[in-house]
Design a protein around this motif. Structure first.
Motif, PDB file in Angstrom:
ATOM      1  N   THR A   1       2.797   2.993  -7.156  1.00 55.99           N
ATOM      2  CA  THR A   1       3.468   4.503  -7.823  1.00 55.99           C
ATOM      3  C   THR A   1       3.482   5.156  -6.895  1.00 55.99           C
ATOM      4  OG1 THR A   1       1.267   4.170  -9.218  1.00 55.99           O
ATOM      5  CG2 THR A   1       1.832   6.448  -8.744  1.00 55.99           C
TER       6      THR A   1
ATOM      7  N   SER B   1      -5.723  -8.689  -8.402  1.00 53.83           N
ATOM      8  CA  SER B   1      -5.163  -6.792  -8.417  1.00 53.83           C
ATOM      9  C   SER B   1      -3.990  -6.559  -8.509  1.00 53.83           C
ATOM     10  CB  SER B   1      -5.589  -6.435  -6.781  1.00 53.83           C
ATOM     11  OG  SER B   1      -5.808  -5.551  -6.317  1.00 53.83           O
ATOM     12  N   ARG B   2      -3.252  -7.682  -8.296  1.00 61.17           N
ATOM     13  CA  ARG B   2      -1.426  -6.715  -8.596  1.00 61.17           C
ATOM     14  C   ARG B   2      -1.257  -6.580 -10.261  1.00 61.17           C
ATOM     15  NH1 ARG B   2       1.606  -7.655  -3.511  1.00 61.17           N
ATOM     16  NH2 ARG B   2       3.563  -7.625  -4.750  1.00 61.17           N
ATOM     17  N   THR B   3      -2.061  -7.295 -11.058  1.00 57.47           N
ATOM     18  CA  THR B   3      -1.985  -7.251 -11.908  1.00 57.47           C
ATOM     19  C   THR B   3      -2.407  -6.402 -13.017  1.00 57.47           C
ATOM     20  OG1 THR B   3      -3.306  -8.714 -12.239  1.00 57.47           O
ATOM     21  CG2 THR B   3      -1.717  -9.985 -12.533  1.00 57.47           C
ATOM     22  N   THR B   4      -3.435  -5.712 -12.143  1.00 57.69           N
ATOM     23  CA  THR B   4      -4.069  -4.014 -12.879  1.00 57.69           C
ATOM     24  C   THR B   4      -3.310  -3.116 -11.984  1.00 57.69           C
ATOM     25  OG1 THR B   4      -6.069  -5.113 -11.652  1.00 57.69           O
ATOM     26  CG2 THR B   4      -5.917  -5.673 -13.740  1.00 57.69           C
ATOM     27  N   ARG B   5      -2.873  -3.374 -10.803  1.00 57.39           N
ATOM     28  CA  ARG B   5      -2.497  -1.824 -10.109  1.00 57.39           C
ATOM     29  C   ARG B   5      -0.653  -1.870  -9.861  1.00 57.39           C
ATOM     30  NH1 ARG B   5      -6.351  -0.795  -5.204  1.00 57.39           N
ATOM     31  NH2 ARG B   5      -7.380  -1.569  -6.984  1.00 57.39           N
ATOM     32  N   ARG B   6      -0.740  -0.716 -10.736  1.00 57.87           N
ATOM     33  CA  ARG B   6       0.936  -1.033  -9.794  1.00 57.87           C
ATOM     34  C   ARG B   6       1.258  -0.015  -8.942  1.00 57.87           C
ATOM     35  NH1 ARG B   6       4.367  -2.557 -14.710  1.00 57.87           N
ATOM     36  NH2 ARG B   6       6.522  -2.859 -12.653  1.00 57.87           N
TER      37      ARG B   6
ATOM     38  N   TYR C   1       0.914  -1.055  -0.402  1.00 54.72           N
ATOM     39  CA  TYR C   1      -0.059   0.046   0.007  1.00 54.72           C
ATOM     40  C   TYR C   1       0.806   1.152  -0.006  1.00 54.72           C
ATOM     41  CZ  TYR C   1      -4.128   2.840   1.364  1.00 54.72           C
ATOM     42  OH  TYR C   1      -4.794   4.321   1.024  1.00 54.72           O
TER      43      TYR C   1
ATOM     44  N   VAL D   1       5.540   5.542 -11.516  1.00 53.32           N
ATOM     45  CA  VAL D   1       5.369   3.691 -11.387  1.00 53.32           C
ATOM     46  C   VAL D   1       6.817   3.585 -11.169  1.00 53.32           C
ATOM     47  CG1 VAL D   1       4.370   2.275 -12.880  1.00 53.32           C
ATOM     48  CG2 VAL D   1       3.063   4.245 -13.092  1.00 53.32           C
TER      49      VAL D   1
ATOM     50  N   SER E   1       4.162   7.882  -4.437  1.00 51.22           N
ATOM     51  CA  SER E   1       2.826   9.495  -3.409  1.00 51.22           C
ATOM     52  C   SER E   1       3.503  10.525  -3.805  1.00 51.22           C
ATOM     53  CB  SER E   1       1.909   8.714  -2.513  1.00 51.22           C
ATOM     54  OG  SER E   1       3.180   8.328  -1.057  1.00 51.22           O
TER      55      SER E   1
END
Length: 665
Positions: free
Chosen positions: A624, A617-622, A534, A631, A626
């Motif tokens: 990043t 979830s991990r494959t669609t969200r890298r 997170y 990325v 803050s």
């Protein structure tokens, strides 16, 4: 002062404060203990002959109210069932309400008690303008809207002895008689002392502490003292009690049956008292540790350490008289060395200590026994009420649909669902709530420790979870042993059952520790991959709540074979000779052999579903950053920095210089 920079900057407030966790745990244990003791008192009243044995036991079938003809018959059966159920529920429910009522009263009266017991006097602004002005200034620096009322204890000549009490919007600060002089001689220490007390307001732990103290007093007065008194009364009026079948109230029965049972009750009451005191003690200590850390975040760590060291060196000798000699009154502050170590290394607030899983196991034992003792009677009353209400609300529809032929079959199915649904919702709601509470204690601490290890770069060993797993299982077993008259411990029947139970209990503890280890491993595995990945400024509130909810469900899945195994243990310890007949014990063993593989299968199923959802979830969200929005290529955020700007990818887990304003000392 610490092992690593990241470790030094861990933010203890990134998770719910352990003070809140232990407060919820203490309240749950106190109420579960009260309800269980209410059931025990009911059994003792039946033994003394003051109550008749109820007509409808929990396992007996309820008379079919729907098929009973006549309005008067239905209501008569309902009142009969409700009356017999109330025989069992009157004391548990009434005693719980009495404890809550007395606790609320004592809590509301605690400011008056503090003022009278300490002989406090209000600090007058005309006489101490600089003192009050400085406290107001520190209050604004702490982010509080209004300063507390300042009251002094003139006779207390102990430096840095303060106390915050009262209610929201009307807090009061007690200071010692040396505080005005301390402000002039050691202003830095004075500021650290005042900020430490103000930290309790910021942490919102004042109401929790004083309500827990009031609850502990109410439990002592209404539950534990009467439990000891009932044992002593049975010892005095033993000839009036109902003996066991085949026994006679003679002197051999008194010495070989009554005296050991009373001694067992006294030992059980003593162990319960010690455990409850230990839970309350841990609550007060953790409360002070979090206040220390809040004070350190305000930039006065060095003078705070000086105060703690001065108390350790004997500079501030306690002179509180009889208040410090109360045998059952826990100390308000932990050891000075522990406070300093926590300030230097915040990871001490992130590790799993032995006491927390033990206390949680103790609570689980009371919850399980309470469900087995009180739950069937309560559900019996719910079912009777639902059937009567259902009959009168659906009577017209019943008579109409009964003339429709095939539609009657559909209505009968709806009829059964309407009767079962309220009971099912009640049971699921209770177990989900208690599961979330338990998962929010030990499970939350596993999450803390996992991220602390990730931040420091240390290796995470799943085998290290055997220790908290063992302590939780031990707490459950101790809880079973200290609850009088419960179906999961046969130690109160005969000496033989007492010995057999203690010989078999270690086997159960080892076996159930394995199931708890699976549960803790699930918590660590997914905490690392969900919370550890997170990347944001604010803490991951909803991901953590979802993980806690799943842990709560998974806990009860793994508890079922443990409870059945405990039942078999208690049953065998009660009468080993009956096991030679295979027809007597076929059902319990069948349920146990069926529940164990089913629980393991459900564990693997939940683990697999969670892993698949996590992978999607991990494959669609890298991950990043803050800070700059870049990325990154990292698999985890905790313990990693951005490849572009060099900022931590998980700033929510660490303390930053802009988190709280510093105090000029």
């Amino acid at each position: 002062m610490s092992n690593s920079p990241d470790e030094r900057r861990l933010n203890p407030f990134a998770f719910p404060a352990e003070t809140d966790v232990r407060f919820n745990l203490f309240v749950a244990v106190a109420l579960a203990l009260t309800a269980a003791m209410g059931f025990t008192f009911t059994v003792l009243l039946i033994r003394f002959g003051f109550l008749d044995v109820p007509l409808f036991a929990p396992g007996e079938p309820l008379p079919d109210l729907i098929l009973s003809s006549g309005r008067e018959v239905r209501w008569a059966i309902f009142y009969e069932v409700l009356g017999e159920v109330w025989t069992w529920l009157a004391l548990p429910v009434g005693l719980t309400l009495a404890v809550l009522g007395l606790s609320s009263l004592l809590y509301r009266l605690h400011p008056r008690y503090v003022r009278r017991g300490r002989s406090l006097q209000p600090v007058i602004a005309a006489r101490n303008p600089e003192l009050l002005h400085t406290i107001v200034e520190l209050t604004h620096h702490a982010g509080l809207n209004s300063p507390p009322a300042v009251e002094i204890e003139p006779k207390l000549m102990i430096p840095y002895d303060g106390q915050i009490f009262g209610f929201k919007g009307g807090y009061a600060l007690r200071i010692d008689g040396l505080t005005p002089a301390t402000m002039k001689k050691a202003p830095a220490r004075f500021r650290a002392f005042i900020l430490h007390e103000l930290a309790h307001i910021t942490n919102r732990d004042i109401s929790r502490y004083y309500f827990a103290l009031a609850l502990w007093s109410a439990v002592m007065l209404l539950v534990l003292f009467p439990l000891v008194g009932s044992g002593l009364l049975r010892l005095v009026f033993w000839q009036q009690t109902t003996p066991f079948p085949g026994a006679v109230n003679d002197w051999p029965y008194f010495f070989y049956e009554i005296v050991p049972r009373i001694a067992l009750i006294l030992v059980q009451a003593g162990i319960i008292t010690i455990v409850v005191i230990a839970i309350f003690q841990s609550l007060t200590w953790v409360r002070e540790l979090y206040a220390d850390w809040r004070t350190a975040l305000w930039g006065v760590e060095a003078p705070l350490v000086e105060i703690i060291r001065s108390k350790m060196d004997g500079v501030a000798v306690k002179q509180n008289g009889w208040r410090n000699r109360i045998p059952l009154a826990p100390a308000r502050h932990p050891a000075g060395q522990q406070r300093i170590a926590t300030l230097q290394q915040p990871r001490h607030l992130f590790i799993i200590k032995n006491d927390l899983p033990f206390f949680v196991g103790f609570l689980i034992a009371f919850l399980i026994v309470g469900v087995l003792q009180i739950g069937p009677h309560l559900l019996l009353a719910v079912r009777a009420l639902v059937e009567v209400v259902y009959f009168y609300t659906m009577g017209v529809l019943t008579s109409w649909l009964s003339q429709l032929g095939p539609a009657k079959i559909i209505f009968n199915g709806v009829d059964q669902i309407a009767l079962i649904l309220p009971t099912f919702v009640t049971i699921i709601s209770f177990f989900l709530g208690m599961g979330a509470l338990i998962a929010g204690t030990v499970g939350l601490q596993v999450q803390r420790q996992t991220l602390a290890l990730m931040a420091s770069g240390k290796r995470q060993s799943y085998w290290g979870l055997w220790r908290p797993a063992f302590m939780l299982a031990l707490g459950i077993q101790i809880g079973f042993l200290v609850i009088p008259a419960n179906p999961l411990a046969s130690i109160s029947y005969t000496w033989r059952s007492f010995i057999f139970h203690f010989l078999l209990a270690p086997l159960w503890i080892i076996g159930f520790s394995g199931l708890v280890w699976l549960w803790l491993s699930y918590a660590r595995f997914f905490a690392k991959r969900i919370l550890g990945a997170y990347c944001a400024i604010k803490p991951p509130v909803w991901p953590r709540r979802r993980l806690t909810l799943v842990l709560g469900v998974l806990l009860w899945v793994l508890l079922i074979p443990g409870v059945l195994g405990q039942y078999l243990l208690a049953d065998y310890a009660y009468d080993p000779a009956t096991w030679v007949d295979p027809t007597v014990r076929t059902l319990p063993w069948s349920l146990f052999y069926f529940s164990l593989p089913v629980s393991l299968f459900l564990f693997l199923l939940i683990f697999g579903i969670s892993f698949v959802l996590l992978w999607l979830s991990r494959t669609t969200r890298r991950i990043t950053c803050s800070a700059c929005g870049a990325v990154t290529s990292h698999s985890y955020a905790v313990g990693q920095t951005c490849e572009r700007c060099g900022q931590p990818l998980a700033p929510w887990l660490f303390v930053t210089s802009t988190l709280i304003p510093k105090i000029n000392t």
